[in-house]
Design an enzyme around this catalytic site. Sequence first.
Site, PDB file in Angstrom:
ATOM      1  N   SER A  37      49.596  48.619  38.013  1.00  0.00           N
ATOM      2  CA  SER A  37      50.102  47.775  39.099  1.00  0.00           C
ATOM      3  C   SER A  37      51.609  47.914  39.224  1.00  0.00           C
ATOM      4  CB  SER A  37      49.746  46.308  38.816  1.00  0.00           C
ATOM      5  OG  SER A  37      50.403  45.437  39.712  1.00  0.00           O
ATOM      6  N   ASN A  50      39.252  50.877  36.805  1.00  0.00           N
ATOM      7  CA  ASN A  50      39.814  50.101  37.903  1.00  0.00           C
ATOM      8  C   ASN A  50      39.641  48.593  37.727  1.00  0.00           C
ATOM      9  OD1 ASN A  50      40.545  49.489  40.875  1.00  0.00           O
ATOM     10  ND2 ASN A  50      38.450  48.730  40.689  1.00  0.00           N
ATOM     11  N   LYS A  87      49.055  45.052  32.388  1.00  0.00           N
ATOM     12  CA  LYS A  87      49.161  46.295  33.145  1.00  0.00           C
ATOM     13  C   LYS A  87      50.242  47.210  32.567  1.00  0.00           C
ATOM     14  CE  LYS A  87      45.922  45.891  36.241  1.00  0.00           C
ATOM     15  NZ  LYS A  87      44.801  46.843  36.285  1.00  0.00           N
ATOM     16  N   ASP A 127      29.908  42.783  31.536  1.00  0.00           N
ATOM     17  CA  ASP A 127      31.065  41.902  31.405  1.00  0.00           C
ATOM     18  C   ASP A 127      32.072  42.616  30.506  1.00  0.00           C
ATOM     19  OD1 ASP A 127      32.949  39.993  30.876  1.00  0.00           O
ATOM     20  OD2 ASP A 127      31.528  38.422  30.294  1.00  0.00           O
ATOM     21  N   LEU A 128      33.152  43.102  31.091  1.00  0.00           N
ATOM     22  CA  LEU A 128      34.100  43.912  30.332  1.00  0.00           C
ATOM     23  C   LEU A 128      34.940  43.100  29.356  1.00  0.00           C
ATOM     24  CD1 LEU A 128      35.350  46.512  32.966  1.00  0.00           C
ATOM     25  CD2 LEU A 128      33.385  46.608  31.423  1.00  0.00           C
ATOM     26  N   GLY A 144      34.601  48.158  38.221  1.00  0.00           N
ATOM     27  CA  GLY A 144      35.057  47.255  39.287  1.00  0.00           C
ATOM     28  C   GLY A 144      34.861  47.861  40.660  1.00  0.00           C
ATOM     29  N   TYR A 187      48.997  39.027  33.308  1.00  0.00           N
ATOM     30  CA  TYR A 187      48.570  40.158  34.124  1.00  0.00           C
ATOM     31  C   TYR A 187      49.610  41.279  34.071  1.00  0.00           C
ATOM     32  CZ  TYR A 187      47.101  42.908  38.167  1.00  0.00           C
ATOM     33  OH  TYR A 187      46.699  43.939  38.985  1.00  0.00           O
TER      34      TYR A 187
END
Length: 248
Positions: A135, A83, A152, A60-61, A9, A148
């Site tokens: 995060s 990242n 994280k 493409d992860l 990223g 999300y």
Amino acid sequence: MTRTILVTGARRGIGAALAVGLAGPDVALVLHHLAAADEVAAVAEQCRAAGAQARVVEADLSAPAQVHSLAEAAGPVDVLVNNAARASNVWLDELSLAEWEATFAVNVTAPMLLSQALAAGMRRRGGGRIINVTSATVRMGGPSGPSYVSSKAALIGLTRALAHALGPDGTTVNALSPGAVRTEGERELAAGRPVDEAAQDAAILARQAVRRRLDPDDLVSTVRFLASPQSGAVTGQVIEVGGGLVLR
């Protein structure tokens, strides 16, 4: 000896700042991106201007086969910076299983697969460094959506498990937890809805001890240390760089 560093990223924002911040003589950077050739090319030029070698790899992860291809293209690395992330602001009442799985694929599975693929090479080179970017939303529960925040949090669990597994090989694994860093992504998440930027900044600063908005460059010195030989006694840690962001 040249140290090879893979940053996922790396096209802009935090990833670009970390790539440029890690650049220097005797450093070979592998800059990952997805469908952002022009942006990452500009980052590569900044890295070269700092004296580093730099090459670009697209992947493409969310696709495990492409994650493995990225690892093969990178070759043996000394430092892996996980990242890249998939943002998700989908709230619980609208959250689909597909959204959940897509977020975890990029934010958790890809870092695991890259670490798995590259760990043996790190061991052969005397040990390495893995840095996972998590995060502050994990501690706060938001404002991002559940997929999300949960992904994280899982990345922190992965960090600690890898630190335990890879420590005997001389590889350290740590997580960097940025706070409310001003990035292009922050502005994109606000797209399509009215945002009072002054009010948003005031709300963020009210939760920080440091009374200024942070930018990606604020993270660089911490990552330089975690990537360095001098950080060999630090592993399994979550390092918060958030200007003293606290819950109130």
